[in-house]
Structure formats: C-alpha cells, structure tokens
Design a protein around this motif. Structure first.
Motif, PDB file in Angstrom:
ATOM      1  N   SER A 220     -10.130   4.764  -6.354  1.00 11.87           N
ATOM      2  CA  SER A 220     -10.807   5.979  -5.918  1.00 11.87           C
ATOM      3  C   SER A 220      -9.826   7.152  -5.874  1.00 11.87           C
ATOM      4  CB  SER A 220     -11.430   5.776  -4.536  1.00 11.87           C
ATOM      5  OG  SER A 220     -12.006   6.966  -4.069  1.00 11.87           O
ATOM      6  N   SER A 221     -10.305   8.311  -6.265  1.00 16.50           N
ATOM      7  CA  SER A 221      -9.500   9.535  -6.177  1.00 16.50           C
ATOM      8  C   SER A 221      -9.792  10.291  -4.885  1.00 16.50           C
ATOM      9  CB  SER A 221      -9.788  10.442  -7.383  1.00 16.50           C
ATOM     10  OG  SER A 221     -11.168  10.792  -7.416  1.00 16.50           O
ATOM     11  N   ASP A 222     -10.690   9.776  -4.074  1.00 20.08           N
ATOM     12  CA  ASP A 222     -11.099  10.419  -2.827  1.00 20.08           C
ATOM     13  C   ASP A 222     -10.797   9.484  -1.671  1.00 20.08           C
ATOM     14  OD1 ASP A 222     -12.226  11.988  -0.883  1.00 20.08           O
ATOM     15  OD2 ASP A 222     -14.286  11.831  -1.619  1.00 20.08           O
ATOM     16  N   THR A 223      -9.583   9.590  -1.107  1.00 20.15           N
ATOM     17  CA  THR A 223      -9.148   8.680  -0.045  1.00 20.15           C
ATOM     18  C   THR A 223      -8.514   9.479   1.095  1.00 20.15           C
ATOM     19  OG1 THR A 223      -6.942   8.348  -1.010  1.00 20.15           O
ATOM     20  CG2 THR A 223      -8.701   6.867  -1.754  1.00 20.15           C
ATOM     21  N   TYR A 224      -8.416   8.839   2.250  1.00 24.13           N
ATOM     22  CA  TYR A 224      -7.764   9.473   3.403  1.00 24.13           C
ATOM     23  C   TYR A 224      -7.354   8.379   4.375  1.00 24.13           C
ATOM     24  CZ  TYR A 224      -6.682  13.620   6.193  1.00 24.13           C
ATOM     25  OH  TYR A 224      -6.034  14.634   6.860  1.00 24.13           O
ATOM     26  N   GLU A 225      -6.333   8.689   5.197  1.00 24.05           N
ATOM     27  CA  GLU A 225      -5.819   7.709   6.151  1.00 24.05           C
ATOM     28  C   GLU A 225      -5.540   8.374   7.493  1.00 24.05           C
ATOM     29  OE1 GLU A 225      -3.146   4.336   4.965  1.00 24.05           O
ATOM     30  OE2 GLU A 225      -1.665   5.528   6.059  1.00 24.05           O
ATOM     31  N   VAL A 226      -5.918   7.700   8.552  1.00 22.50           N
ATOM     32  CA  VAL A 226      -5.699   8.174   9.916  1.00 22.50           C
ATOM     33  C   VAL A 226      -5.058   7.054  10.721  1.00 22.50           C
ATOM     34  CG1 VAL A 226      -6.848   8.835  12.064  1.00 22.50           C
ATOM     35  CG2 VAL A 226      -7.583   9.860   9.907  1.00 22.50           C
ATOM     36  N   THR A 227      -4.023   7.368  11.475  1.00 21.28           N
ATOM     37  CA  THR A 227      -3.359   6.376  12.317  1.00 21.28           C
ATOM     38  C   THR A 227      -3.726   6.616  13.773  1.00 21.28           C
ATOM     39  OG1 THR A 227      -1.503   6.192  10.776  1.00 21.28           O
ATOM     40  CG2 THR A 227      -1.131   5.420  13.022  1.00 21.28           C
ATOM     41  N   VAL A 228      -4.156   5.528  14.441  1.00 28.42           N
ATOM     42  CA  VAL A 228      -4.596   5.581  15.833  1.00 28.42           C
ATOM     43  C   VAL A 228      -3.667   4.712  16.671  1.00 28.42           C
ATOM     44  CG1 VAL A 228      -6.483   5.093  17.435  1.00 28.42           C
ATOM     45  CG2 VAL A 228      -6.992   5.954  15.135  1.00 28.42           C
ATOM     46  N   ARG A 229      -3.138   5.301  17.745  1.00 30.65           N
ATOM     47  CA  ARG A 229      -2.282   4.533  18.663  1.00 30.65           C
ATOM     48  C   ARG A 229      -2.652   4.922  20.092  1.00 30.65           C
ATOM     49  NH1 ARG A 229       2.509   6.329  17.215  1.00 30.65           N
ATOM     50  NH2 ARG A 229       2.552   4.907  15.443  1.00 30.65           N
ATOM     51  N   GLY A 230      -2.822   3.926  20.938  1.00 32.71           N
ATOM     52  CA  GLY A 230      -3.237   4.220  22.301  1.00 32.71           C
ATOM     53  C   GLY A 230      -4.575   4.932  22.350  1.00 32.71           C
ATOM     54  N   ASN A 231      -5.461   4.582  21.403  1.00 30.76           N
ATOM     55  CA  ASN A 231      -6.804   5.173  21.313  1.00 30.76           C
ATOM     56  C   ASN A 231      -6.774   6.688  21.092  1.00 30.76           C
ATOM     57  OD1 ASN A 231      -8.075   2.678  21.632  1.00 30.76           O
ATOM     58  ND2 ASN A 231      -8.138   2.877  23.867  1.00 30.76           N
ATOM     59  N   ARG A 232      -5.721   7.163  20.436  1.00 33.24           N
ATOM     60  CA  ARG A 232      -5.614   8.577  20.071  1.00 33.24           C
ATOM     61  C   ARG A 232      -5.121   8.689  18.624  1.00 33.24           C
ATOM     62  NH1 ARG A 232      -7.639  12.423  23.906  1.00 33.24           N
ATOM     63  NH2 ARG A 232      -7.589  11.328  25.903  1.00 33.24           N
ATOM     64  N   VAL A 233      -5.635   9.683  17.903  1.00 31.07           N
ATOM     65  CA  VAL A 233      -5.134   9.947  16.548  1.00 31.07           C
ATOM     66  C   VAL A 233      -3.721  10.498  16.651  1.00 31.07           C
ATOM     67  CG1 VAL A 233      -5.438  11.334  14.471  1.00 31.07           C
ATOM     68  CG2 VAL A 233      -7.441  10.370  15.618  1.00 31.07           C
ATOM     69  N   VAL A 234      -2.774   9.857  15.965  1.00 33.71           N
ATOM     70  CA  VAL A 234      -1.378  10.309  16.029  1.00 33.71           C
ATOM     71  C   VAL A 234      -0.893  10.882  14.705  1.00 33.71           C
ATOM     72  CG1 VAL A 234      -0.775   8.743  17.916  1.00 33.71           C
ATOM     73  CG2 VAL A 234      -0.516   7.977  15.540  1.00 33.71           C
ATOM     74  N   SER A 235      -1.566  10.548  13.599  1.00 29.28           N
ATOM     75  CA  SER A 235      -1.160  11.127  12.316  1.00 29.28           C
ATOM     76  C   SER A 235      -2.287  10.999  11.306  1.00 29.28           C
ATOM     77  CB  SER A 235       0.110  10.451  11.770  1.00 29.28           C
ATOM     78  OG  SER A 235      -0.136   9.096  11.461  1.00 29.28           O
ATOM     79  N   LYS A 236      -2.194  11.821  10.223  1.00 31.46           N
ATOM     80  CA  LYS A 236      -3.179  11.829   9.151  1.00 31.46           C
ATOM     81  C   LYS A 236      -2.440  11.914   7.827  1.00 31.46           C
ATOM     82  CE  LYS A 236      -6.672  14.638   9.907  1.00 31.46           C
ATOM     83  NZ  LYS A 236      -7.402  15.904  10.198  1.00 31.46           N
ATOM     84  N   ALA A 237      -3.048  11.364   6.777  1.00 33.31           N
ATOM     85  CA  ALA A 237      -2.419  11.395   5.456  1.00 33.31           C
ATOM     86  C   ALA A 237      -3.498  11.453   4.388  1.00 33.31           C
ATOM     87  CB  ALA A 237      -1.531  10.178   5.236  1.00 33.31           C
ATOM     88  N   ALA A 238      -3.170  12.066   3.253  1.00 33.86           N
ATOM     89  CA  ALA A 238      -4.140  12.245   2.176  1.00 33.86           C
ATOM     90  C   ALA A 238      -4.331  10.996   1.335  1.00 33.86           C
ATOM     91  CB  ALA A 238      -3.716  13.403   1.281  1.00 33.86           C
ATOM     92  N   ALA A 239      -3.485   9.994   1.513  1.00 29.25           N
ATOM     93  CA  ALA A 239      -3.590   8.770   0.711  1.00 29.25           C
ATOM     94  C   ALA A 239      -3.131   7.588   1.543  1.00 29.25           C
ATOM     95  CB  ALA A 239      -2.750   8.890  -0.554  1.00 29.25           C
ATOM     96  N   PRO A 240      -3.603   6.379   1.222  1.00 27.86           N
ATOM     97  CA  PRO A 240      -3.145   5.184   1.947  1.00 27.86           C
ATOM     98  C   PRO A 240      -1.646   4.988   1.809  1.00 27.86           C
ATOM     99  CG  PRO A 240      -5.099   4.707   0.641  1.00 27.86           C
ATOM    100  CD  PRO A 240      -4.615   6.052   0.212  1.00 27.86           C
ATOM    101  N   GLY A 241      -1.028   4.514   2.871  1.00 27.30           N
ATOM    102  CA  GLY A 241       0.413   4.311   2.867  1.00 27.30           C
ATOM    103  C   GLY A 241       0.806   2.857   2.839  1.00 27.30           C
ATOM    104  N   LYS A 242       2.040   2.574   3.244  1.00 28.47           N
ATOM    105  CA  LYS A 242       2.557   1.212   3.277  1.00 28.47           C
ATOM    106  C   LYS A 242       3.535   1.105   4.428  1.00 28.47           C
ATOM    107  CE  LYS A 242       5.432   0.005   0.060  1.00 28.47           C
ATOM    108  NZ  LYS A 242       6.057  -0.236  -1.256  1.00 28.47           N
ATOM    109  N   GLY A 243       4.035  -0.095   4.665  1.00 25.73           N
ATOM    110  CA  GLY A 243       4.980  -0.309   5.747  1.00 25.73           C
ATOM    111  C   GLY A 243       4.333  -1.011   6.926  1.00 25.73           C
ATOM    112  N   ALA A 244       5.169  -1.642   7.734  1.00 22.90           N
ATOM    113  CA  ALA A 244       4.677  -2.408   8.879  1.00 22.90           C
ATOM    114  C   ALA A 244       3.908  -1.511   9.843  1.00 22.90           C
ATOM    115  CB  ALA A 244       5.833  -3.072   9.594  1.00 22.90           C
ATOM    116  N   ILE A 245       2.866  -2.061  10.448  1.00 28.29           N
ATOM    117  CA  ILE A 245       2.050  -1.378  11.437  1.00 28.29           C
ATOM    118  C   ILE A 245       2.418  -1.936  12.807  1.00 28.29           C
ATOM    119  CG2 ILE A 245      -0.306  -0.929  12.222  1.00 28.29           C
ATOM    120  CD1 ILE A 245      -1.195  -1.362   9.290  1.00 28.29           C
TER     121      ILE A 245
END
Length: 402
Positions: A220-245
């Motif tokens: 897909s050319s239409d993707t987005y990623e949001v990171t949630v920690r402690g039930n709060r949005v902490v970061s956003k990105a235009a594409a899926p990332g990698k690395g340990a969660i």
C-alpha cells in the motif's frame, strides 16, 4: 487407501532414536519412554508414491506431570530450530508448528517477518491473530478451513480443534475504531493493526503489503503509524517502522482507510487498545494454541483434502476425548522423501487412533525432537529434508515435571 496405508506397514518397523545424520531406522522394537506419559516410536508407511517413514510422540495428558505448550523463540517475528526452542524452554520433546512467512519474493526490498499465518497463544497469553485467508504463506487451504483454525489445549487439560477470531478496538475521546490485526505480518485492507513487544524488532512494512485476496499484490502507498505508551499517543510516522517495541507500548499501523483514521490522532491524545481471541466452539480458555488446518474431524476427513501432492508432513492427532495426543512427523531422508498426500496423512492419523487431526507446516520445516533416556537435552529423531533443522517460528512442546 491401500488398506489404511498397508496399516502403517503392519504398524511395524518400530525402532529407537534415529538421529540427524544416522541411517534410516529399521528393525522392530517397542515404543521408547521419553518421560512419564510420553512415548516415542517410528515405523514405515507405504504411501501411494512409495515407502515413507513416520516418527510419533504419544502424549497422555491424564498424567498430571505432563503438559503441552507453545515453543517459540521469545518473539512472534523470529525463528529458531525446534531443538533450540525445546532446550531453552525445558521441553522433553516437540515438533514444528504453523506455516509461516519465510520469503518475500513478491515484494522486493520488503523484509520477510518469519511470522506464522495463524493465531498463537502461549501460557494463556495471546501472542498474535491470523492473517487474511488470501494472504497466508502456506499451501492452499482445503474447502471450509481458514487461517483462524487452531489446535489447542484448554485450561481443562483437554486438546481440541477450534477457530480463534480477533476481537479488539481502539478507543479515543471521539469514538472507537475496530482493531483489524494483532502482531501479524498481513493486515486486512483499510484496517488498523496493533503491534506489541511480543512482535519483536522486525520491520512492520510487510503488514501493509498484498490484499485480502492476493498476497502478491503491491504494498500500500497509503500507510501511517502511531505509537501509544501509557494510553497516550507519543509519536506519529508516515510509514511503518522497525525495531524492538518496549513493554507497555503499542504501535498502531494503518493502511488505506485505517491510515486516514490514524492521521487524525494527535500527540498526547488518550488512546486505549484492547484485544482478545474469541473461540468459535469452546467456552474453556486456552493455555496454548497454534494454527494450521484440520485434516480429520470426528473421525472423518473434511471434503476436498488433496490426494495428489505428496510431501514430508507434520501433523498432530487428538484421541481419548482430548486427553491423548499423537505428534506425527515424516522422515525427510532421501529414501523416504516421497512422503504422503494430505489425504494419506488423514488416513494415517485415523489408523493411529486419532478422532481429530491437524496439519502443520511440512517439507523442510518438519522436525520431531525428543530426549533420550537420561539425557538433559533433546535430539532430532527424524531426518529434516534439508539435511539440517530449519529455523521455524513456533512448535508444540511436551513438558514434564517428573
């Protein structure tokens, strides 16, 4: 079918341990005790394509010192040899598990995840849900089966076949979104999936590739990623990332309509992600479960099982009301590599006493391990067809407290 595959060649040629690198087993011996309630045996089977050789672990769950559990390398998107996982987790025996995403030739530059097609539960904890049927990496599913099919053992210590569907949501101050995936290498089109620390560090891009009916379709050319920690949005990105969660963190990956929803999220926004796997038939919670597909139900093979393509196979059978299991792996030595068709596997499992049976990944993945008497580590009892153990994402482990 050749008198139930020549009744597993008169249920003969039972022998002791056939280790990797040894000659194919021969002779007639009794089953070997691995642990209280766990025995190992091997024998020839005359299939339509030629002679093959089977290795079987019989597990009696009536023995309270014995249990089954999920073997896995500590992350959903990771692989290890069955013997390595068994020894790391203290299992006395085991076999390989579900079909998995081993390559990504359809999507150049996209990392293969090594993650399985179906759901997985370990020690009662949900690790992942299933990919869409059209995205599975394994062979074509028989009619009436899905990627949600599992074999599992409940907290009542009974094994059963079932189907596990994901039920989850993403709750925000303005509403609730359905959760379309959990730690899986392919998400449904237009959905949002959740990735947790159980996923591992592998790239999440593959989750946005293919469609619900075509695993080879473009990413897909239409993707987005949001990171949630402690039930709060902490970061956003235009594409899926990698690395340990990190533990306590959830990464939400959206594609198409799901991506457009995630773009509305803002940093600091309260978000709650919930998920569970819902069983189709059992009201008993599962202590462990993994995916594959049924080849025998109530003593009968489902309609449409393939009876033409023979291969080295892995399967598990259920008998005695779910209290006895048969972990079955064919030998991949050149003399036996003709293997069995799936229809022949169903016949073999029924001949061994199974009422229900379930096919797992085969070919180079097929591996059966067990401890020899007095040994502290397992040894490989069949000959993997690639002449060495293939790293796999999960398996069924046999554990003993005796």
């Amino acid at each position: 079918m050749r008198s139930a595959l020549a009744f597993l060649t008169a249920f003969g040629a039972l022998a002791g341990a056939a280790l990797v690198g040894a000659a194919p087993a021969s002779g007639v011996q009794s089953a070997t005790a691995v642990a209280p309630g766990v025995t190992y045996k091997q024998f020839d089977i005359q299939g339509a394509r030629g002679l093959t050789h089977a290795h079987v672990l019989t597990v009696n769950l009536r023995n309270t010192h014995t249990r089954l559990g999920l073997l896995y390398p500590g992350a959903v998107a990771a692989r290890a040899a069955v013997s390595t996982m068994a020894d790391a987790q203290g299992a006395v025996a085991g076999i390989n598990g579900d079909f998995f995403n081993i390559t990504e030739t359809q999507h150049p530059g996209v990392e293969a995840t090594g993650s399985t097609d179906g759901p997985a539960i370990a020690r009662g904890r949900v690790l992942k849900a299933s990919v869409p049927d059209g995205q599975r990496f394994g062979p074509e599913l028989p009619p009436g089966t899905t990627t949600r099919d599992v074999i599992g053992v409940g907290v009542d210590r009974r094994a059963r076949l079932d189907s596990l569907a994901l039920s989850g949501s993403i709750r925000t101050p303005v509403g609730r979104l359905p959760l379309g995936g959990l730690n899986q290498y392919a998400l449904p089109v237009n959905s949002v999936g959740a990735f947790t620390s159980d996923w591992g560090g592998v790239s999440r891009v593959r989750a946005t590739c293919g469609t619900d009916t075509d695993r080879g379709a473009a990413c897909s050319s239409d993707t987005y990623e949001v990171t949630v920690r402690g039930n709060r949005v902490v970061s956003k990105a235009a594409a899926p990332g990698k690395g340990a969660i990190a533990a306590g963190t959830t990464v939400l990956v959206g594609r198409e309509a799901g991506a457009r929803q995630l773009r509305k999220f803002f940093k600091g926004e309260p978000v709650t992600v919930s998920h569970r796997l819902v069983a189709a038939t059992s009201r008993t919670a599962y202590s462990f479960a993994l995916g594959g597909y049924p080849v025998l139900k109530g003593g009968r093979p489902p309609a449409g099982l393939d009876d033409t393509a023979a291969a080295v196979r892995t399967a598990v059978g259920i008998a005695d009301g779910g209290k006895r299991l048969l972990l079955f792996a064919l030998d991949g030595a050149p003399a036996y590599r003709s293997g069995l068709t799936i229809a022949e596997v169903a016949t073999a499992m029924r001949s061994l006493g199974s009422v229900d049976a379930f096919s797992l990944d085969g070919g180079g993945s097929t591996t059966l391990v067990a401890r020899a008497p007095g040994a502290a580590a397992v040894s490989v009892r069949n000959h993997p067809s690639g002449n060495a153990e293939r790293p796999v994402p999960n398996g069924i482990g046999v554990f003993s407290t005796s």
